[in-house]
Scaffold this motif. Structure first.
Motif, PDB file in Angstrom:
ATOM      1  N   LEU A  90       0.878  -1.108  -0.350  1.00  0.00           N
ATOM      2  CA  LEU A  90       0.220   0.097   0.338  1.00  0.00           C
ATOM      3  C   LEU A  90       1.186   1.293  -0.297  1.00  0.00           C
ATOM      4  N   VAL A  91       1.645   1.284   0.995  1.00  0.00           N
ATOM      5  CA  VAL A  91       3.365   2.084   0.912  1.00  0.00           C
ATOM      6  C   VAL A  91       3.534   2.096  -0.680  1.00  0.00           C
ATOM      7  N   ALA A  92       4.438   1.742  -1.253  1.00  0.00           N
ATOM      8  CA  ALA A  92       4.603   1.350  -1.840  1.00  0.00           C
ATOM      9  C   ALA A  92       3.653   1.785  -3.525  1.00  0.00           C
ATOM     10  N   ALA A  93       2.723   1.804  -3.457  1.00  0.00           N
ATOM     11  CA  ALA A  93       1.664   1.863  -4.286  1.00  0.00           C
ATOM     12  C   ALA A  93       1.028   3.538  -4.107  1.00  0.00           C
ATOM     13  N   GLY A  94       1.528   3.660  -2.137  1.00  0.00           N
ATOM     14  CA  GLY A  94       0.458   5.113  -2.377  1.00  0.00           C
ATOM     15  C   GLY A  94       1.685   6.081  -3.570  1.00  0.00           C
ATOM     16  N   THR A  95       3.330   6.072  -2.507  1.00  0.00           N
ATOM     17  CA  THR A  95       4.084   6.458  -3.469  1.00  0.00           C
ATOM     18  C   THR A  95       4.508   6.550  -5.069  1.00  0.00           C
ATOM     19  N   LEU A  96       4.247   5.568  -5.505  1.00  0.00           N
ATOM     20  CA  LEU A  96       3.981   5.654  -7.302  1.00  0.00           C
ATOM     21  C   LEU A  96       3.065   7.425  -8.009  1.00  0.00           C
ATOM     22  N   GLY A  97       1.725   6.905  -6.751  1.00  0.00           N
ATOM     23  CA  GLY A  97       0.521   7.623  -7.312  1.00  0.00           C
ATOM     24  C   GLY A  97       0.715   8.886  -6.536  1.00  0.00           C
ATOM     25  N   TRP A  98       1.214   9.130  -6.095  1.00  0.00           N
ATOM     26  CA  TRP A  98       1.976  10.644  -5.311  1.00  0.00           C
ATOM     27  C   TRP A  98       2.301  11.286  -6.298  1.00  0.00           C
ATOM     28  N   ALA A  99       3.567  10.206  -7.012  1.00  0.00           N
ATOM     29  CA  ALA A  99       4.035  10.510  -8.164  1.00  0.00           C
ATOM     30  C   ALA A  99       4.240  11.400  -9.233  1.00  0.00           C
ATOM     31  N   VAL A 100       2.872  10.426 -10.151  1.00  0.00           N
ATOM     32  CA  VAL A 100       2.163  10.759 -10.916  1.00  0.00           C
ATOM     33  C   VAL A 100       1.106  11.276 -10.782  1.00  0.00           C
ATOM     34  N   ALA A 101       0.741  11.287 -10.196  1.00  0.00           N
ATOM     35  CA  ALA A 101      -0.813  12.792  -9.995  1.00  0.00           C
ATOM     36  C   ALA A 101      -0.374  13.980 -10.128  1.00  0.00           C
ATOM     37  N   CYS A 102      -0.298  14.299 -11.165  1.00  0.00           N
ATOM     38  CA  CYS A 102      -0.117  15.694 -11.244  1.00  0.00           C
ATOM     39  C   CYS A 102       1.189  16.359 -12.307  1.00  0.00           C
ATOM     40  N   ARG A 103       1.390  17.583 -13.087  1.00  0.00           N
ATOM     41  CA  ARG A 103       2.039  17.008 -14.416  1.00  0.00           C
ATOM     42  C   ARG A 103       3.030  16.716 -14.578  1.00  0.00           C
ATOM     43  N   ARG A 104       3.143  17.118 -15.761  1.00  0.00           N
ATOM     44  CA  ARG A 104       4.790  15.939 -16.268  1.00  0.00           C
ATOM     45  C   ARG A 104       6.056  17.039 -15.529  1.00  0.00           C
ATOM     46  N   SER A 105       5.885  17.825 -16.056  1.00  0.00           N
ATOM     47  CA  SER A 105       6.564  19.280 -15.060  1.00  0.00           C
ATOM     48  C   SER A 105       7.208  18.875 -13.945  1.00  0.00           C
ATOM     49  N   VAL A 106       5.999  18.333 -12.474  1.00  0.00           N
ATOM     50  CA  VAL A 106       5.730  18.204 -11.441  1.00  0.00           C
ATOM     51  C   VAL A 106       6.329  16.843 -11.183  1.00  0.00           C
ATOM     52  N   ALA A 107       5.832  16.188 -11.900  1.00  0.00           N
ATOM     53  CA  ALA A 107       6.724  14.462 -12.446  1.00  0.00           C
ATOM     54  C   ALA A 107       7.227  14.607 -12.293  1.00  0.00           C
ATOM     55  N   ARG A 108       8.379  14.752 -12.990  1.00  0.00           N
ATOM     56  CA  ARG A 108       9.921  14.764 -12.861  1.00  0.00           C
ATOM     57  C   ARG A 108      10.177  15.275 -11.757  1.00  0.00           C
ATOM     58  N   GLN A 109       9.764  16.153 -11.177  1.00  0.00           N
ATOM     59  CA  GLN A 109      10.473  16.902  -9.921  1.00  0.00           C
ATOM     60  C   GLN A 109      10.700  15.824  -9.045  1.00  0.00           C
ATOM     61  N   ARG A 110       8.984  14.675  -8.524  1.00  0.00           N
ATOM     62  CA  ARG A 110       8.524  13.901  -7.200  1.00  0.00           C
ATOM     63  C   ARG A 110       9.465  13.222  -7.790  1.00  0.00           C
ATOM     64  N   PHE A 111       9.931  12.346  -8.931  1.00  0.00           N
ATOM     65  CA  PHE A 111      10.478  11.181  -9.560  1.00  0.00           C
ATOM     66  C   PHE A 111      12.171  11.215  -8.680  1.00  0.00           C
ATOM     67  N   GLY A 112      12.455  12.980  -8.661  1.00  0.00           N
ATOM     68  CA  GLY A 112      13.828  12.378  -8.324  1.00  0.00           C
ATOM     69  C   GLY A 112      13.752  12.555  -6.833  1.00  0.00           C
ATOM     70  N   ARG A 113      12.496  12.401  -5.992  1.00  0.00           N
ATOM     71  CA  ARG A 113      12.451  12.882  -4.640  1.00  0.00           C
ATOM     72  C   ARG A 113      11.785  11.292  -3.751  1.00  0.00           C
ATOM     73  N   LEU A 114      11.944  10.189  -4.616  1.00  0.00           N
ATOM     74  CA  LEU A 114      11.236   8.982  -4.785  1.00  0.00           C
ATOM     75  C   LEU A 114      12.318   7.999  -3.632  1.00  0.00           C
ATOM     76  N   ALA A 115      13.391   8.406  -3.859  1.00  0.00           N
ATOM     77  CA  ALA A 115      14.795   7.583  -2.831  1.00  0.00           C
ATOM     78  C   ALA A 115      13.859   7.639  -1.801  1.00  0.00           C
TER      79      ALA A 115
END
Length: 401
Positions: free
Chosen positions: A18-43
Motif C-alpha cells: 500500500l505504501v509503495a502504491a501510494g508513493t507511485l501514485g503521488w509521483a504521477v498524479a500531477c503535471r508532467r513537469s512536476v512529476a519529474r521533480q517528484r520522481f527525483g525525490r522517491l529515493a
C-alpha cells in the motif's frame, strides 16, 4: 503473532504494498513537469518501503505470498524510477535496501531447504532487480552523454566566438584607436586629414559591428552561421590596404595566384586569421614601424608558407618583449596544428618581428570536370608551375612615390 492469520496480520502484510502504491501514485498524479521533480525525490520513500518489506517478510511470514508478489513488483518499479531520476547520493542508500527486500522475501516462506538452495532462490530474484536497474540506468546514461555533448558543443562555440572577437573585432578597434589618435594631432592644423580619419573610423566601426553581427548569428544555430562564411584569401588585399591607410606603417602583400588555388577554404580562412592577428600585433606593439610585409610562398608542393615581418619602430625595440602576451598567437598555433601545419613568432633582424606559419596545401591532382571546352587531365605531382613573364605572380601594394 504466532500462527495467526487474522485481519491484523493481513493488513500489516499488505502495508508495504500500500505504501509503495501510494508513493507511485503521488509521483504521477500531477503535471508532467512536476512529476519529474517528484520522481527525483522517491529515493527515501523507496527506502522506507524496502525496510517495511524486509520487516514484514521476516516478522510476518504468515501474511502469505500474494501480497509479497505485488510488493516485489512495486519495489522493482520503484528501483527503476529511482535509478533513473534520483541523485547518486540518495541512490546509493535506496538501491541496496530495495535489492535486499526483493531478493530475500521468498526465504522465510521456504522451509527445509539447504543453504545452497536458499542462495539459488535469492540469486533468481536478484535477476529482476538487475533488470530494473538496467531499465533505469540506460536512459540516465544517455541523458548524461547528451549533457556532456551539449557542454562540449557550448565550450567549442565559446572558443570560436572568442577567436572571432579577438581576430576581427580587436583588429578593427585597434584601427579606430590609431585613427582617433592621428585625428587628435592633426585636427587643429589640417582639418581635411581629420575628416579622412573620421571616415576611416566609421568604416572600421562598421566592420567591427558586422563581425559582431556574424558572431551573434552564430549563436542562433549552424544554419545561420553557414549563411555567411568567414573571410578568406580574397579579402587580404583589402585588409592590407585598410591597414596601410589607418596608420604610419606601409604594408605590402605578395600573394601569388598559385597560393590561392593551393589552399582549401578552411586553410584560407585560417591564413586570413593569421594575417589579421599579425597586423593587429604590429599595430599594437610596433605602431612606429615603417614597413610590414605579408609574403605567401610554396616552399614545397604540399605546403604553403605565410611570413609576416615588420621592421623596428622608432623607440620601440623592447615594446613587444615587455608587453604581456595575449591569447591570439596560442589560439592560432593550435588552429594551425589542427590543420596539420605549424606557427611560430619571434624577434627578427634589428628589433623587428616575424611571424611564420606553414599550412598544408590542397592542390587537386585532376582538373575538375564539367567545364566547357576542358578535358580532365591527370597532372604529375612534381610538375612545376611557372607563370608567364607578363603575368606577375604577386599583388604588390607598394605605393609609387
Amino acid at each position: 503473532m504466532g500462527e495467526s492469520t487474522g485481519p491484523a496480520v493481513m493488513v500489516l502484510g499488505a502495508l508495504p504494498s500500500l505504501v509503495a502504491a501510494g508513493t507511485l501514485g503521488w509521483a504521477v498524479a500531477c503535471r508532467r513537469s512536476v512529476a519529474r521533480q517528484r520522481f527525483g525525490r522517491l529515493a527515501r520513500p523507496a527506502t522506507v518501503c524496502a525496510v517495511l518489506s524486509l520487516t514484514t517478510s521476516f516478522a510476518l511470514p504468515q501474511a502469505g505470498s500474494g501480497w509479497k508478489l505485488v510488493e516485489a513488483a512495486l519495489l522493482l518499479l520503484l528501483v527503476a524510477v529511482v535509478t533513473r531520476w534520483s541523485p547518486l547520493r540518495e541512490l546509493a542508500t535506496a538501491l541496496p535496501v530495495a535489492a535486499l527486500a526483493v531478493t530475500l522475501w521468498p526465504l522465510p516462506l521456504v522451509t527445509g531447504e539447504s543453504f545452497l538452495e536458499s542462495i539459488g532462490i535469492g540469486a533468481f530474484w536478484l535477476l529482476p532487480v538487475v533488470g530494473a536497474v538496467a531499465v533505469g540506468a540506460y536512459p540516465r546514461r544517455q541523458e548524461l552523454r547528451r549533457r556532456r555533448a551539449v557542454a562540449e558543443a557550448r565550450s567549442t562555440q565559446r572558443l570560436q566566438l572568442s577567436r572571432d572577437l579577438h581576430d576581427f573585432v580587436a583588429h578593427d578597434i585597434s584601427g579606430i584607436v590609431v585613427q582617433a589618435q592621428a585625428a587628435r594631432f592633426v585636427a587643429a592644423t589640417d582639418p581635411s586629414h581629420a575628416v579622412l580619419a573620421l571616415e576611416r573610423i566609421e568604416k572600421a566601426g562598421l566592420s567591427a559591428l558586422a563581425a559582431m553581427d556574424r558572431t551573434v548569428r552564430m549563436l542562433h544555430g549552424p544554419e545561420a552561421a553557414a549563411t555567411e562564411p568567414l573571410p578568406g584569401l580574397s579579402r587580404l588585399p583589402f585588409l592590407v590596404d585598410d591597414f596601410t591607410a589607418a596608420g604610419a606603417t606601409e604594408a605590402y602583400l605578395d600573394l601569388p595566384p598559385t597560393v590561392t588555388e593551393a589552399l582549401s577554404r578552411e586553410a584560407g580562412s585560417a591564413a586570413y586569421r593569421i594575417v589579421v592577428e599579425a597586423l593587429t600585433n604590429i599595430r599594437r606593439h610596433a605602431p612606429g614601424a615603417s614597413r610590414a610585409t605579408v609574403v605567401f610562398t610554396t616552399p614545397t608542393a604540399a605546403t604553403v608558407e605565410i611570413e609576416v615581418t615588420n621592421d623596428r619602430g622608432a623607440g620601440e625595440a623592447s615594446a613587444r618583449r615587455g608587453s604581456r602576451g595575449g591569447l591570439g598567437i596560442p589560439a592560432l598555433t593550435e588552429h594551425a596544428q589542427a590543420l596539420g601545419g605549424t606557427l611560430s613568432a619571434g624577434p627578427h633582424g634589428d628589433g623587428g618581428w616575424r611571424l611564420t606559419a606553414v599550412l598544408p596545401a590542397d592542390v587537386p591532382a585532376v582538373l575538375p570536370a564539367g567545364l566547357p571546352g576542358v578535358r580532365p587531365v591527370a597532372l604529375p605531382k612534381d610538375l612545376p608551375v611557372e607563370l608567364p613573364e607578363d603575368q606577375p605572380g604577386a599583388l604588390p601594394k607598394e605605393k609609387t612615390p
